[in-house]
Write a protein that holds these residues in place. Structure first.
Motif, PDB file in Angstrom:
ATOM      1  N   GLU A   1      16.490 -20.743  35.908  1.00 52.39           N
ATOM      2  CA  GLU A   1      17.127 -21.261  35.230  1.00 52.39           C
ATOM      3  C   GLU A   1      16.068 -21.007  33.650  1.00 52.39           C
ATOM      4  OE1 GLU A   1      17.942 -25.853  33.375  1.00 52.39           O
ATOM      5  OE2 GLU A   1      17.357 -25.619  35.604  1.00 52.39           O
ATOM      6  N   GLU A   2      15.237 -21.023  34.083  1.00 55.52           N
ATOM      7  CA  GLU A   2      14.193 -20.506  32.501  1.00 55.52           C
ATOM      8  C   GLU A   2      14.095 -19.054  32.003  1.00 55.52           C
ATOM      9  OE1 GLU A   2      13.294 -22.736  30.724  1.00 55.52           O
ATOM     10  OE2 GLU A   2      13.687 -24.092  31.993  1.00 55.52           O
ATOM     11  N   ASN A   3      14.224 -18.285  33.326  1.00 56.27           N
ATOM     12  CA  ASN A   3      14.418 -17.017  33.190  1.00 56.27           C
ATOM     13  C   ASN A   3      13.250 -16.637  31.966  1.00 56.27           C
ATOM     14  OD1 ASN A   3      15.379 -14.396  33.597  1.00 56.27           O
ATOM     15  ND2 ASN A   3      16.740 -14.943  32.307  1.00 56.27           N
ATOM     16  N   GLN A   4      11.998 -17.343  33.032  1.00 57.98           N
ATOM     17  CA  GLN A   4      10.931 -16.502  31.960  1.00 57.98           C
ATOM     18  C   GLN A   4      10.926 -17.206  30.162  1.00 57.98           C
ATOM     19  OE1 GLN A   4       8.341 -16.205  33.942  1.00 57.98           O
ATOM     20  NE2 GLN A   4       9.405 -16.758  35.802  1.00 57.98           N
ATOM     21  N   ARG A   5      12.066 -17.778  29.657  1.00 55.61           N
ATOM     22  CA  ARG A   5      12.223 -18.023  28.187  1.00 55.61           C
ATOM     23  C   ARG A   5      11.294 -18.966  27.768  1.00 55.61           C
ATOM     24  NH1 ARG A   5      18.474 -17.566  27.640  1.00 55.61           N
ATOM     25  NH2 ARG A   5      18.689 -15.112  28.500  1.00 55.61           N
ATOM     26  N   GLU A   6      11.146 -19.117  26.295  1.00 54.65           N
ATOM     27  CA  GLU A   6       9.785 -20.338  26.053  1.00 54.65           C
ATOM     28  C   GLU A   6      11.430 -21.582  25.686  1.00 54.65           C
ATOM     29  OE1 GLU A   6       7.426 -21.179  22.097  1.00 54.65           O
ATOM     30  OE2 GLU A   6       8.198 -19.144  22.508  1.00 54.65           O
ATOM     31  N   THR A   7      10.946 -22.934  25.684  1.00 49.43           N
ATOM     32  CA  THR A   7      11.840 -23.843  25.897  1.00 49.43           C
ATOM     33  C   THR A   7      12.073 -24.314  24.520  1.00 49.43           C
ATOM     34  OG1 THR A   7      10.554 -24.197  27.961  1.00 49.43           O
ATOM     35  CG2 THR A   7      12.117 -26.510  26.632  1.00 49.43           C
ATOM     36  N   LEU A   8      12.933 -24.646  24.230  1.00 41.13           N
ATOM     37  CA  LEU A   8      13.768 -25.653  22.734  1.00 41.13           C
ATOM     38  C   LEU A   8      12.387 -25.998  22.639  1.00 41.13           C
ATOM     39  CD1 LEU A   8      17.845 -25.782  23.677  1.00 41.13           C
ATOM     40  CD2 LEU A   8      16.561 -24.010  22.459  1.00 41.13           C
ATOM     41  N   ARG A   9      12.427 -26.198  21.437  1.00 46.63           N
ATOM     42  CA  ARG A   9      11.769 -27.714  20.788  1.00 46.63           C
ATOM     43  C   ARG A   9      12.290 -28.460  20.255  1.00 46.63           C
ATOM     44  NH1 ARG A   9       6.818 -27.242  22.792  1.00 46.63           N
ATOM     45  NH2 ARG A   9       5.736 -28.785  21.164  1.00 46.63           N
ATOM     46  N   LEU A  10      12.127 -29.777  20.636  1.00 44.30           N
ATOM     47  CA  LEU A  10      12.990 -30.965  20.375  1.00 44.30           C
ATOM     48  C   LEU A  10      12.143 -31.919  19.493  1.00 44.30           C
ATOM     49  CD1 LEU A  10      14.698 -31.159  23.733  1.00 44.30           C
ATOM     50  CD2 LEU A  10      15.127 -29.756  21.559  1.00 44.30           C
ATOM     51  N   THR A  11      12.766 -32.299  18.628  1.00 44.22           N
ATOM     52  CA  THR A  11      12.329 -33.435  17.807  1.00 44.22           C
ATOM     53  C   THR A  11      13.226 -35.045  17.394  1.00 44.22           C
ATOM     54  OG1 THR A  11      11.425 -32.148  16.546  1.00 44.22           O
ATOM     55  CG2 THR A  11      11.218 -34.254  15.760  1.00 44.22           C
ATOM     56  N   TYR A  12      13.039 -36.337  18.390  1.00 44.66           N
ATOM     57  CA  TYR A  12      13.129 -37.115  18.148  1.00 44.66           C
ATOM     58  C   TYR A  12      12.460 -37.786  17.244  1.00 44.66           C
ATOM     59  CZ  TYR A  12      14.890 -41.726  18.517  1.00 44.66           C
ATOM     60  OH  TYR A  12      14.706 -43.597  18.272  1.00 44.66           O
ATOM     61  N   ASP A  13      12.757 -38.214  15.771  1.00 49.08           N
ATOM     62  CA  ASP A  13      11.872 -38.847  14.946  1.00 49.08           C
ATOM     63  C   ASP A  13      12.023 -40.488  15.167  1.00 49.08           C
ATOM     64  OD1 ASP A  13      10.486 -39.908  12.665  1.00 49.08           O
ATOM     65  OD2 ASP A  13      11.313 -38.074  11.077  1.00 49.08           O
ATOM     66  N   ALA A  14      10.989 -41.284  15.834  1.00 51.61           N
ATOM     67  CA  ALA A  14      11.418 -42.359  15.711  1.00 51.61           C
ATOM     68  C   ALA A  14      11.156 -43.064  15.055  1.00 51.61           C
ATOM     69  CB  ALA A  14      10.631 -43.119  17.088  1.00 51.61           C
ATOM     70  N   GLU A  15      10.447 -43.055  13.987  1.00 53.33           N
ATOM     71  CA  GLU A  15      10.237 -43.440  12.509  1.00 53.33           C
ATOM     72  C   GLU A  15      11.961 -43.669  11.330  1.00 53.33           C
ATOM     73  OE1 GLU A  15       7.113 -43.074   8.557  1.00 53.33           O
ATOM     74  OE2 GLU A  15       6.889 -42.729   9.832  1.00 53.33           O
ATOM     75  N   ASN A  16      11.827 -42.287  11.636  1.00 57.62           N
ATOM     76  CA  ASN A  16      12.952 -43.137  10.829  1.00 57.62           C
ATOM     77  C   ASN A  16      14.470 -42.825  11.439  1.00 57.62           C
ATOM     78  OD1 ASN A  16      15.428 -41.002   9.248  1.00 57.62           O
ATOM     79  ND2 ASN A  16      15.877 -40.358  10.035  1.00 57.62           N
ATOM     80  N   ALA A  17      14.635 -43.207  12.902  1.00 53.54           N
ATOM     81  CA  ALA A  17      15.052 -43.897  13.534  1.00 53.54           C
ATOM     82  C   ALA A  17      15.796 -45.623  13.321  1.00 53.54           C
ATOM     83  CB  ALA A  17      15.114 -43.440  15.106  1.00 53.54           C
ATOM     84  N   PHE A  18      14.285 -45.641  12.731  1.00 51.00           N
ATOM     85  CA  PHE A  18      14.211 -47.188  12.855  1.00 51.00           C
ATOM     86  C   PHE A  18      14.177 -47.666  10.833  1.00 51.00           C
ATOM     87  CE2 PHE A  18      13.218 -47.903  16.917  1.00 51.00           C
ATOM     88  CZ  PHE A  18      13.918 -48.807  17.394  1.00 51.00           C
ATOM     89  N   SER A  19      14.777 -46.223  10.484  1.00 50.10           N
ATOM     90  CA  SER A  19      14.269 -46.648   8.957  1.00 50.10           C
ATOM     91  C   SER A  19      15.384 -46.766   7.967  1.00 50.10           C
ATOM     92  CB  SER A  19      13.949 -45.168   8.005  1.00 50.10           C
ATOM     93  OG  SER A  19      14.695 -44.078   8.332  1.00 50.10           O
ATOM     94  N   ALA A  20      15.720 -47.329   6.466  1.00 49.80           N
ATOM     95  CA  ALA A  20      16.625 -47.489   6.095  1.00 49.80           C
ATOM     96  C   ALA A  20      17.601 -46.309   6.160  1.00 49.80           C
ATOM     97  CB  ALA A  20      16.239 -48.170   4.886  1.00 49.80           C
TER      98      ALA A  20
END
Length: 394
Positions: free
Chosen positions: A343-362
């Motif tokens: 599955e990975e085929n020796q590839r670098e994994t995606l970098r994922l960002t969930y911005d929790a602070e922004n999720a609760f912002s105005a």
């Protein structure tokens, strides 16, 4: 374009292009079907959002808390054992074992065509709006499908309502309503997330069910308290529910989103010394052993990015993975037989960002009507030129 000197390389390239074009056409068709399904369910979704305003403390609840045991296994399961793709009996057994050993979230998301996951998330959310929510057992006193604007049924709250049109009579609609909510409840009972109290085969079998804990261990459900530590529960902005994201996202997208929120919180509690402090990687070993995420669910992170719910950083810019690519198009191997190395085929994994602070912002990305956001994004993706048309272009 001049063909490469190596004809074998050229043949491989042509096969790759042909596969990619075919995948794009297939993806567009899948998205068209998704749009049609959303449009067919639009009235039910709108009725659900209206019904939420009848809940106690509608304007007071700011967050929903979901136990991590619903999302992740308390102990990582064993590594996947490679199975020869030609051994169909072994593949079937491996897939059955895989799904049985997943946490509740990905067990529900793997049920084809089921509305059990959004229905269960609806139940958890509704429990948060009780006056005495937090630490006390939830008592279910709602009707399953009886229509009552003052006290909406689970059918209405879960977005399963159908209006009468196109020859749909009240009697037929009532039957469809009962069948729709009962199918979701049957799935939840099978996975120990509710307990049916009626006699099997008798009228009222599904009425007044008990809501069981989201940890999957059959105790009565209680809302996690506000002081519940982050290692025990994730937090979602209430708009995830009130704006209808749980009704509009696919089960795979929901599973990926909740897993990413949990994994981000898990890593934030551990020392980190990388150049990606604000993002996380979810290698196959994490997706498989902790969350039971299929590759289709992982690929859905691209759609979550298009909906502006997460950010994806691609460390390999030329990786062939499109936003709407289903797992069969990523790897034509049978559904659950890929090994970590394959599955990975020796590839670098995606970098994922969930911005929790922004999720609760105005300016929270969840504070937008989910139906409008998703249909606007999917519209342009539902069109694709077939291979013959593309080859005819100058």
């Amino acid at each position: 374009m001049t063909p490469p000197a190596n004809e074998t390389t050229w043949a491989k390239l042509e096969r790759r292009v042909s596969w990619r074009l075919g995948a794009d056409v297939h993806n567009a068709e899948r998205i068209r079907r998704r749009l049609q399904d959303l449009q067919a369910r639009q009235h039910g979704i709108d009725r659900a959002l209206t019904s939420y305003r009848t809940l106690d403390h509608f304007n007071d609840v700011t967050e929903l808390r979901i136990r991590t045991d619903f999302i992740a296994l308390p102990k990582n399961r064993d590594a996947r054992t490679p199975v020869p793709p030609t051994d169909h009996d072994a593949l079937t057994a491996a897939r059955r074992s895989d799904r049985a050993s997943r946490p509740p979230l990905t067990r529900l998301s793997a049920i084809p065509g089921s509305r059990a996951l959004p229905t269960y998330l609806t139940m958890l959310a509704v429990a948060h709006y009780r006056p005495d929510a937090g630490g006390t057992k939830y008592i279910n006193d709602r009707p399953n499908s009886a229509l009552n604007p003052a006290y909406p049924s689970w059918l209405e709250l879960s977005g399963l309502y159908q209006r009468i049109d196109h020859g749909l009579t009240p009697t037929v609609r009532t039957r469809r309503h009962r069948r729709a909510i009962n199918a979701a409840l049957a799935n939840l009972d099978e996975h120990n997330l509710i307990a049916l109290t009626g006699v099997p085969g008798a009228a009222g079998r599904y009425d007044q069910f008990r809501l069981l804990s989201d940890n999957g261990r059959e105790g009565d459900y209680t809302v996690p308290g506000e002081r519940t530590p982050g290692r025990s529960a994730i937090r979602l902005p209430a708009q995830f529910f009130t704006r209808g994201w749980h009704l509009v996202l696919t089960p795979s997208e929901i599973a990926m989103l909740l897993a990413l929120i949990d994994w981000t919180g898990y890593l934030s509690r551990a020392p980190r010394a990388t150049s990606h402090e604000n993002s996380v990687g979810m290698p196959e070993v994490v997706r498989w052993r902790r969350y039971g995420l299929s590759r289709e669910a992982y690929a859905s992170v691209r759609m979550l990015e298009l909906f502006n719910l997460v950010t994806v950083t691609e460390p390999m810019p030329f990786r062939a993975l499109t936003p709407q690519t289903p797992r069969e198009d990523i790897d034509p191997a049978p559904a659950e037989d890929a090994t970590p190395a394959r599955e990975e085929n020796q590839r670098e994994t995606l970098r994922l960002t969930y911005d929790a602070e922004n999720a609760f912002s105005a300016s929270s990305p969840f504070d937008r009507p989910a139906f409008d956001v998703v249909t606007e994004v999917l519209g342009p993706l539902s069109y694709a030129l077939d291979e013959a048309t593309l080859r005819s272009l100058p």
